[in-house]
Design a protein around this motif. Structure first.
Motif, PDB file in Angstrom:
ATOM      1  N   CYS A 133       0.812  -1.231   0.000  1.00  0.00           N
ATOM      2  CA  CYS A 133       0.000   0.000   0.000  1.00  0.00           C
ATOM      3  C   CYS A 133       0.840   1.273   0.000  1.00  0.00           C
ATOM      4  O   CYS A 133       0.300   2.362  -0.256  1.00  0.00           O
ATOM      5  N   HIS A 134       2.119   1.166   0.310  1.00  0.00           N
ATOM      6  CA  HIS A 134       2.949   2.366   0.471  1.00  0.00           C
ATOM      7  C   HIS A 134       4.249   2.208  -0.305  1.00  0.00           C
ATOM      8  O   HIS A 134       4.860   1.140  -0.308  1.00  0.00           O
ATOM      9  N   LYS A 135       4.666   3.290  -0.915  1.00  0.00           N
ATOM     10  CA  LYS A 135       5.895   3.293  -1.704  1.00  0.00           C
ATOM     11  C   LYS A 135       7.065   3.797  -0.861  1.00  0.00           C
ATOM     12  O   LYS A 135       6.892   4.574   0.077  1.00  0.00           O
ATOM     13  N   PHE A 136       8.242   3.344  -1.240  1.00  0.00           N
ATOM     14  CA  PHE A 136       9.453   3.872  -0.620  1.00  0.00           C
ATOM     15  C   PHE A 136       9.712   5.286  -1.150  1.00  0.00           C
ATOM     16  O   PHE A 136       9.264   5.624  -2.249  1.00  0.00           O
ATOM     17  N   PRO A 137      10.442   6.139  -0.370  1.00  0.00           N
ATOM     18  CA  PRO A 137      11.073   5.854   0.919  1.00  0.00           C
ATOM     19  C   PRO A 137      10.079   5.824   2.070  1.00  0.00           C
ATOM     20  O   PRO A 137       9.030   6.483   2.026  1.00  0.00           O
ATOM     21  N   LEU A 138      10.431   5.067   3.115  1.00  0.00           N
ATOM     22  CA  LEU A 138       9.644   4.955   4.336  1.00  0.00           C
ATOM     23  C   LEU A 138      10.569   5.231   5.526  1.00  0.00           C
ATOM     24  O   LEU A 138      11.787   5.339   5.368  1.00  0.00           O
ATOM     25  N   ILE A 139       9.976   5.347   6.696  1.00  0.00           N
ATOM     26  CA  ILE A 139      10.746   5.601   7.922  1.00  0.00           C
ATOM     27  C   ILE A 139      10.659   4.379   8.837  1.00  0.00           C
ATOM     28  O   ILE A 139       9.575   3.875   9.117  1.00  0.00           O
ATOM     29  N   LEU A 140      11.820   3.907   9.283  1.00  0.00           N
ATOM     30  CA  LEU A 140      11.896   2.842  10.282  1.00  0.00           C
ATOM     31  C   LEU A 140      12.424   3.460  11.568  1.00  0.00           C
ATOM     32  O   LEU A 140      13.452   4.143  11.559  1.00  0.00           O
ATOM     33  N   LYS A 141      11.730   3.235  12.688  1.00  0.00           N
ATOM     34  CA  LYS A 141      12.152   3.850  13.948  1.00  0.00           C
ATOM     35  C   LYS A 141      11.889   2.933  15.125  1.00  0.00           C
ATOM     36  O   LYS A 141      11.000   2.069  15.102  1.00  0.00           O
ATOM     37  N   GLN A 142      12.681   3.132  16.178  1.00  0.00           N
ATOM     38  CA  GLN A 142      12.468   2.381  17.414  1.00  0.00           C
ATOM     39  C   GLN A 142      11.231   2.890  18.137  1.00  0.00           C
ATOM     40  O   GLN A 142      10.735   3.990  17.872  1.00  0.00           O
ATOM     41  N   LEU A 143      10.747   2.102  19.098  1.00  0.00           N
ATOM     42  CA  LEU A 143       9.483   2.410  19.759  1.00  0.00           C
ATOM     43  C   LEU A 143       9.631   3.358  20.941  1.00  0.00           C
ATOM     44  O   LEU A 143       8.648   3.972  21.358  1.00  0.00           O
ATOM     45  N   SER A 144      10.832   3.494  21.496  1.00  0.00           N
ATOM     46  CA  SER A 144      10.936   4.233  22.756  1.00  0.00           C
ATOM     47  C   SER A 144      12.142   5.154  22.815  1.00  0.00           C
ATOM     48  O   SER A 144      12.620   5.474  23.898  1.00  0.00           O
ATOM     49  N   GLY A 145      12.635   5.597  21.671  1.00  0.00           N
ATOM     50  CA  GLY A 145      13.876   6.345  21.662  1.00  0.00           C
ATOM     51  C   GLY A 145      13.706   7.851  21.714  1.00  0.00           C
ATOM     52  O   GLY A 145      12.608   8.390  21.680  1.00  0.00           O
ATOM     53  N   VAL A 146      14.845   8.530  21.775  1.00  0.00           N
ATOM     54  CA  VAL A 146      14.912   9.997  21.748  1.00  0.00           C
ATOM     55  C   VAL A 146      16.065  10.399  20.828  1.00  0.00           C
ATOM     56  O   VAL A 146      16.868   9.573  20.413  1.00  0.00           O
ATOM     57  N   HIS A 147      16.135  11.701  20.512  1.00  0.00           N
ATOM     58  CA  HIS A 147      17.219  12.257  19.709  1.00  0.00           C
ATOM     59  C   HIS A 147      17.361  11.581  18.350  1.00  0.00           C
ATOM     60  O   HIS A 147      18.454  11.511  17.801  1.00  0.00           O
ATOM     61  N   ASP A 193       7.868  -5.405  22.616  1.00  0.00           N
ATOM     62  CA  ASP A 193       9.216  -5.223  23.147  1.00  0.00           C
ATOM     63  C   ASP A 193       9.983  -4.234  22.270  1.00  0.00           C
ATOM     64  O   ASP A 193      10.211  -4.490  21.084  1.00  0.00           O
ATOM     65  N   PRO A 194      10.431  -3.093  22.840  1.00  0.00           N
ATOM     66  CA  PRO A 194      11.141  -2.089  22.044  1.00  0.00           C
ATOM     67  C   PRO A 194      12.540  -2.518  21.611  1.00  0.00           C
ATOM     68  O   PRO A 194      13.181  -1.815  20.832  1.00  0.00           O
ATOM     69  N   ARG A 195      13.010  -3.660  22.086  1.00  0.00           N
ATOM     70  CA  ARG A 195      14.316  -4.147  21.651  1.00  0.00           C
ATOM     71  C   ARG A 195      14.212  -5.090  20.458  1.00  0.00           C
ATOM     72  O   ARG A 195      15.233  -5.451  19.858  1.00  0.00           O
ATOM     73  N   THR A 196      13.004  -5.507  20.123  1.00  0.00           N
ATOM     74  CA  THR A 196      12.834  -6.416  18.981  1.00  0.00           C
ATOM     75  C   THR A 196      11.890  -5.854  17.923  1.00  0.00           C
ATOM     76  O   THR A 196      12.024  -6.177  16.739  1.00  0.00           O
ATOM     77  N   HIS A 197      10.932  -5.029  18.343  1.00  0.00           N
ATOM     78  CA  HIS A 197       9.916  -4.501  17.432  1.00  0.00           C
ATOM     79  C   HIS A 197      10.217  -3.049  17.050  1.00  0.00           C
ATOM     80  O   HIS A 197      10.728  -2.279  17.858  1.00  0.00           O
ATOM     81  N   PHE A 198       9.861  -2.714  15.828  1.00  0.00           N
ATOM     82  CA  PHE A 198      10.093  -1.369  15.312  1.00  0.00           C
ATOM     83  C   PHE A 198       8.857  -0.887  14.565  1.00  0.00           C
ATOM     84  O   PHE A 198       7.995  -1.682  14.180  1.00  0.00           O
ATOM     85  N   LEU A 199       8.779   0.423  14.387  1.00  0.00           N
ATOM     86  CA  LEU A 199       7.657   1.042  13.686  1.00  0.00           C
ATOM     87  C   LEU A 199       8.089   1.386  12.267  1.00  0.00           C
ATOM     88  O   LEU A 199       9.118   2.034  12.071  1.00  0.00           O
ATOM     89  N   LEU A 200       7.307   0.937  11.293  1.00  0.00           N
ATOM     90  CA  LEU A 200       7.526   1.306   9.894  1.00  0.00           C
ATOM     91  C   LEU A 200       6.423   2.280   9.508  1.00  0.00           C
ATOM     92  O   LEU A 200       5.238   1.969   9.660  1.00  0.00           O
ATOM     93  N   GLU A 201       6.812   3.481   9.046  1.00  0.00           N
ATOM     94  CA  GLU A 201       5.841   4.549   8.780  1.00  0.00           C
ATOM     95  C   GLU A 201       5.991   5.082   7.368  1.00  0.00           C
ATOM     96  O   GLU A 201       7.086   5.054   6.785  1.00  0.00           O
ATOM     97  N   GLU A 202       4.878   5.619   6.867  1.00  0.00           N
ATOM     98  CA  GLU A 202       4.985   6.362   5.620  1.00  0.00           C
ATOM     99  C   GLU A 202       5.768   7.648   5.874  1.00  0.00           C
ATOM    100  O   GLU A 202       5.798   8.165   6.992  1.00  0.00           O
ATOM    101  N   LEU A 203       6.414   8.145   4.845  1.00  0.00           N
ATOM    102  CA  LEU A 203       7.243   9.334   4.965  1.00  0.00           C
ATOM    103  C   LEU A 203       6.379  10.586   4.898  1.00  0.00           C
ATOM    104  O   LEU A 203       5.671  10.805   3.913  1.00  0.00           O
ATOM    105  N   LEU A 204       6.434  11.401   5.949  1.00  0.00           N
ATOM    106  CA  LEU A 204       5.746  12.687   5.940  1.00  0.00           C
ATOM    107  C   LEU A 204       6.672  13.731   5.321  1.00  0.00           C
ATOM    108  O   LEU A 204       7.897  13.659   5.469  1.00  0.00           O
TER     109      LEU A 204
END
Length: 421
Positions: A133-147, A193-204
């Motif tokens: 449903c979504h084209k690249f580029p996309l954003i991959l990010k951790q669940l509980s991070g900062v900076h 678990d934020p050490r194994t799971h990540f969020l994949l998002e569409e690029l804003l």
């Protein structure tokens, strides 16, 4: 009469503490330093600040008038203490949504807060339906991070698979409490678990902004919009926010759209009795505003920024304490000085050999030089989990002039970084 303020967590920044009240501290034994005894009337040291049974037992016979934290790690334990002691604070149930970006995005979707589409993944198989449903580029990010640590723009399936694998390997080396979760509490749900799971998002797309708010009894008091300058905008190959500048250059109509979007996000999450900062993307051409995420704490360097921008007419740290007490507050209406904060990461992974920031010396427009990494310590890009090496504040009378100065100094210092061979 002095009030008793319990701080959950402390890392030596004395400006966070109240000048007018009595300061108490709850801290992990591993983070305690002997000099902290000079700053607090009472200190409770625990083996694990996330073990609710231990925290509840230690604080059982203690009384205080407010509890707050200035750190992302401790938002949920702080909420649990406030609820147990019947003090102002975010409800424990809702506090969990601030510490897990997947849960936060679920709330946004349910409450129709404009935000990026997303999926939770721990393998490429979990991403397949989203990728149709979504084209690249996309954003991959951790669940509980900062900076912006462990945040990357991925440009293909191969790039996504490799980045996910690297993130899952490298995040296991993170020893800080940022990923820890409250346990031994009957109300805490099981979360990814934020050490194994990540969020994949569409690029804003658009300009990335941050808005601090102080919320008391459900009323949000907003500070000026802070514009983030992305690494891409200034030619840096990394995914982080090297420059923050406020006040941003928007019309009153645009500001109204941005503030209303932030209000919708804060209300959806149940933000209350705390400082917060919300990241959004804003398109000037269409006046569209989308929420990235909300942190239930004031921005880490905002106190210094507001102090300079208002010419010492705004003490964010004292206001955060008033908010935790549930007191009525008011914020300044004028911010006459443009203020930018610059964070510098290494372009490569390795042990720091040297960094030259002599260009900052003997300048009247530079304040708050902060060194975060020493020679011999590991450094690297934010997208690979590296920590910033240093930051500083630069200010001026015009928006563009201040931004240009910040950008020039950033590149000069970043180009001076040398790693050990």
């Amino acid at each position: 009469m002095k009030k008793r303020i319990l701080f959950v967590g402390y890392r030596g920044k004395s400006t966070h503490l109240s000048k007018n009240n009595e300061n108490f501290l709850l801290i992990n034994k591993g983070e305690f330093k002997l000099e902290y005894e000079n700053s607090f009337s009472k200190i409770w040291k625990v083996n694990d600040i996330f073990d609710w049974e231990e925290v509840r037992s230690v604080l059982a016979k203690s009384e205080f008038d407010a509890v707050l934290t200035r750190f992302e790690d401790f938002i949920v334990p702080t909420a649990a203490i406030a609820e147990a002691k019947k003090l102002p604070g975010i409800s424990l149930e809702k506090s969990v949504n601030f510490r897990n970006k997947f849960l936060m995005k679920q709330v946004f979707a349910e409450q129709k807060v404009p935000a990026a589409d997303f999926v939770l993944i721990d393998s490429m198989e979990k991403a397949e339906e989203f990728l149709t449903c979504h084209k690249f580029p996309l954003i991959l990010k951790q669940l509980s991070g900062v900076h912006s640590r462990f945040v990357a723009k991925v440009k293909s399936r191969e790039d996504l698979a490799q980045t996910l694998r690297v993130f899952q390997e490298e995040i296991q080396n993170e020893m800080a409490t940022l990923h820890d979760q409250l346990f031994n509490h009957e109300k805490i749900p099981t979360t990814p678990d934020p050490r194994t799971h990540f969020l994949l998002e569409e690029l804003l797309v658009g300009e990335e902004l941050s808005i601090d708010a102080l919320t008391v009894n459900g009323k949000h008091h907003f500070t000026p919009i802070c514009r983030y300058v992305t690494s891409e905008e200034i030619g840096i190959s990394d995914h982080h926010l090297p420059i923050r500048i406020l006040p941003a250059d928007y019309t009153p109509e645009q500001e109204s759209i941005i503030y209303n979007t932030v209000k919708k996000a804060l209300d959806a999450l149940g933000t209350n009795f705390c400082g917060s900062h919300t990241e959004v993307f804003f398109k000037r051409e269409t006046n569209e505003c989308s929420v990235v995420e909300v942190a239930a704490r004031s921005g880490g360097f905002r106190g210094e920024m507001f102090d300079v921008a208002t010419q010492r007419n705004f003490d964010l740290n004292e206001i955060c304490i008033q908010v935790a007490l549930g007191d009525t507050i008011s914020l300044p209406e004028k911010y006459p000085v443009y203020t930018a904060v610059v964070e510098i990461f290494s372009p490569n992974i390795g042990k720091l050999d040297s960094i030259d920031f002599s260009c900052l010396k003997n300048r009247d427009d530079i304040k708050n030089i902060t060194l975060n990494r020493k020679n011999g310590e590991m450094v690297g890009p934010a997208s690979r989990g590296g920590k910033f090496i240093m930051k500083f504040l630069v200010y001026g009378k015009e928006f563009q002039q201040t931004l240009n100065n910040a950008t020039k100094l950033l590149h000069e210092i970043r180009n001076s970084i040398r790693l050990q061979e």
